[in-house]
Design a protein around this motif. Structure first.
Motif, short mmCIF file in Angstrom:
data_model
loop_
_atom_site.label_atom_id
_atom_site.label_comp_id
_atom_site.label_asym_id
_atom_site.label_seq_id
_atom_site.Cartn_x
_atom_site.Cartn_y
_atom_site.Cartn_z
N TYR A 3 -23.08 -7.95 26.93
CA TYR A 3 -22.89 -8.46 28.52
C TYR A 3 -24.27 -9.49 28.67
O TYR A 3 -23.91 -10.43 29.17
CB TYR A 3 -23.29 -7.36 29.51
N ILE A 62 -14.17 -12.93 26.24
CA ILE A 62 -14.32 -11.99 26.03
C ILE A 62 -13.98 -11.28 24.44
O ILE A 62 -13.57 -11.74 23.43
CB ILE A 62 -12.40 -10.68 26.30
N ILE A 107 -5.82 -13.86 23.18
CA ILE A 107 -6.91 -13.09 24.21
C ILE A 107 -8.20 -12.81 23.87
O ILE A 107 -9.07 -12.99 25.09
CB ILE A 107 -5.67 -11.73 24.31
N LYS A 117 -10.80 -20.46 25.43
CA LYS A 117 -12.12 -19.40 25.35
C LYS A 117 -11.86 -18.17 26.09
O LYS A 117 -11.52 -19.02 27.48
CB LYS A 117 -13.43 -19.68 25.22
N THR A 118 -12.01 -16.87 26.52
CA THR A 118 -11.37 -16.58 26.77
C THR A 118 -13.06 -15.19 28.02
O THR A 118 -13.23 -14.69 28.86
CB THR A 118 -10.49 -15.33 27.04
N LYS A 146 -17.35 -9.73 28.30
CA LYS A 146 -17.05 -8.94 28.63
C LYS A 146 -16.21 -8.05 27.08
O LYS A 146 -15.91 -8.87 26.16
CB LYS A 146 -15.20 -9.28 29.41
N THR A 147 -16.16 -6.90 27.39
CA THR A 147 -16.30 -5.86 26.57
C THR A 147 -14.61 -5.46 26.47
O THR A 147 -14.18 -4.89 27.29
CB THR A 147 -16.55 -4.70 26.07
N MET A 148 -13.06 -5.90 25.25
CA MET A 148 -12.47 -4.77 25.67
C MET A 148 -12.16 -3.95 25.23
O MET A 148 -12.38 -4.15 23.33
CB MET A 148 -10.85 -6.44 25.07
#
Lengths: 328, 328
Positions: free
Chosen positions: A86, A61, A115, A58-59, A91-93
């Motif tokens: 958040y 993201i 990713i 897991k990332t 986190k948001t890409m």
């Protein structure tokens, strides 16, 4: 920088035990856990997130795909979704897909390369088949991407109805509707169909102007206004997305056409830019914050292997009467 | 999904050789490389990016910190920087820092945990010391973060001068300036100092209204307008950031104050929202696309261990005359 081995040495345990604490997996006695945590603190140990990600696959993201964040609707959506994700610990890409080449495809390819943990997509240039091949959680904003991919959208049919009712209540007899491109199937288009249907039912003439797909630039909007005003259409009502409605209003004023006395205008979306005109626009407002909240909730459930009851979350738009339909 | 071992088996080589090909490191004969690549294609092998990132200690992700992407200036900046970073091969992690709690600090902490390769920051709530502790490349947009951190900014002193000249040329005698918050040192504030200096030198009275820090919401703007118009200030010129200038223009119109005949208005930033008014605003336009291009170029150099000639990249703003200062 301190390593897991340094922490293990200091706490007088094996590296595997430190790893168990880091990953919150397997049994570690309270006493040992405390020793390890103290060692981490003393050594100012910072876990290497890449290594942990590899372990957990897991990332943390989530990719958010939109055509262009410079468009106010997507700017507000991205602002809200970033905050929501958040709070869920993600986190948001940000992926703007209106680019040279096939950015949407490249961004989706990231999924298969680990990713991101999931995708929220507000774009629709690719074939549904491409999305079906992706074996990671996807939530679609306002788009049909197949049976298995949940959709969060506004009930646009109702939205179109609200716009039609407002213009009918104001006594319009001939209206101009700026339509989104029909190139791709989207719930978004329902508002146009419903608007036209209701108008025609009441004997009102409807002129449709179909906008190009994914064009949000000032030059294009200018061209549209030139087209419309040079065609000398005889209309007393206009329905279009925020920036089109604002530009129509401005052009009408330049030509000394009285709004709302001669022409009534209803804008669709109700983003912050509709608060920047004088007179204030009448809008059908999409609940952008709720679209974001629901999208974040769904993607978080999916990423965590949970299910969802509804494959389609439908929210309501709201009529906010301003001074472009009635003299308030 | 096929693994490295599957590929190695199919190509009849060791896993280490496959790894060398994947990471483009060490010697592999052309013949072997071809065998491995064919095996990857046949098995539809997708390299696990997490594992590769761990090996290279890189993620290919740049964090972009801004207060709020719903603010048009940051929306345009983020749109441009995302595109620029994309051409350099980086993905953009969007971090809106105007949130409950200390999001800026938490985002910066990601750096030490290897999630991103570098940071472009357009926010400034944290002490410079926090940024100094981060041992990863940082580029600052419009902020001083210490000697070692490069800054990309517009020459705001010149920007303020352009605004002053325009209002002086229009014969203003008493002006109102909406100032950014002085809570944090920023090159941005130079325009206010220069504007006031030039005005006073020409004998023009300057009233300053200091805006609250990081407030971009409609309610706040409304309060500001109420403050200003209820104070019955006698001014014939106004200088303020886009959304303030637009709202001042609208309020003036509501009160039948003629613009530009009675009051001239100059907006600072020149984002797309200034194209949504009638009359069209006179603006001091920041070259947002160039700010993005230079920031992307610098962070890419830094991430790749290269140096830069200038620690301060200063770009020029441009006066674009509209109908709020002269009757064109």
């Amino acid at each position: 920088m301190a390593s897991i081995r340094d922490v293990a040495k200091k706490a007088n345990v094996g590296s595997a035990t430190v790893s168990r604490v880091l990953n919150n997996s397997g049994y570690v006695s309270e006493e040992t856990r405390e020793k390890i945590e103290n060692a981490m603190e003393e050594l100012n140990y910072i876990p290497n997130e890449l290594a942990r990600n590899l372990f957990h696959k897991k990332t943390g993201i989530i990719a958010v795909l939109v055509p262009s964040v410079a468009n106010p609707f997507f700017a507000e959506f991205v602002e809200c979704i970033e905050s929501e994700l958040y709070t869920y610990g993600y986190k948001t890409m940000l992926c703007n897909t209106v680019k040279e080449g096939n950015a949407e495809l490249e961004y989706l390819d990231m999924l298969n390369r680990h990713i991101v943990d999931g995708v929220i997509t507000g774009v629709h240039s690719l074939d549904v088949e491409v999305y079906k091949k992706i074996h990671k959680p996807i939530v679609a904003l306002d788009r049909f991407l197949g049976e298995d991919i949940p959709v969060v959208a506004v009930n646009h049919k109702k939205g179109g109805k609200l716009a039609a009712e407002e213009l009918l209540n104001c006594g319009c007899k001939s209206v101009l509707q700026f339509c989104g491109s029909k190139a791709i199937e989207s719930p978004y288009l329902d508002r146009h169909t419903e608007f036209a249907k209701m108008m025609k039912k009441s004997g009102v003439e409807v002129h449709n102007y179909e906008l190009e797909w994914n064009r949000f630039d000032a030059d294009y909007y200018e061209k549209v206004m030139k087209d419309v005003f040079s065609s000398k259409l005889d209309v007393d009502g206009v329905f279009g997305v925020d920036q089109i409605a604002i530009r129509f209003l401005n052009e009408a004023r330049r030509r000394n056409i009285a709004v709302p006395d001669e022409i009534k205008i209803v804008a669709y979306d109700g983003t912050f830019v509709t608060g920047l005109t004088e007179p204030r626009l009448t809008v059908i407002a999409q609940p952008i914050d709720q679209l974001a909240k629901q999208s974040a909730r769904l993607i978080s459930r999916l990423v965590n292997g949970k299910t969802y009851r509804n494959k389609k979350v439908l929210l309501d738009a709201e009529l906010k009467v301003g001074n472009t339909t009635r003299n308030l």
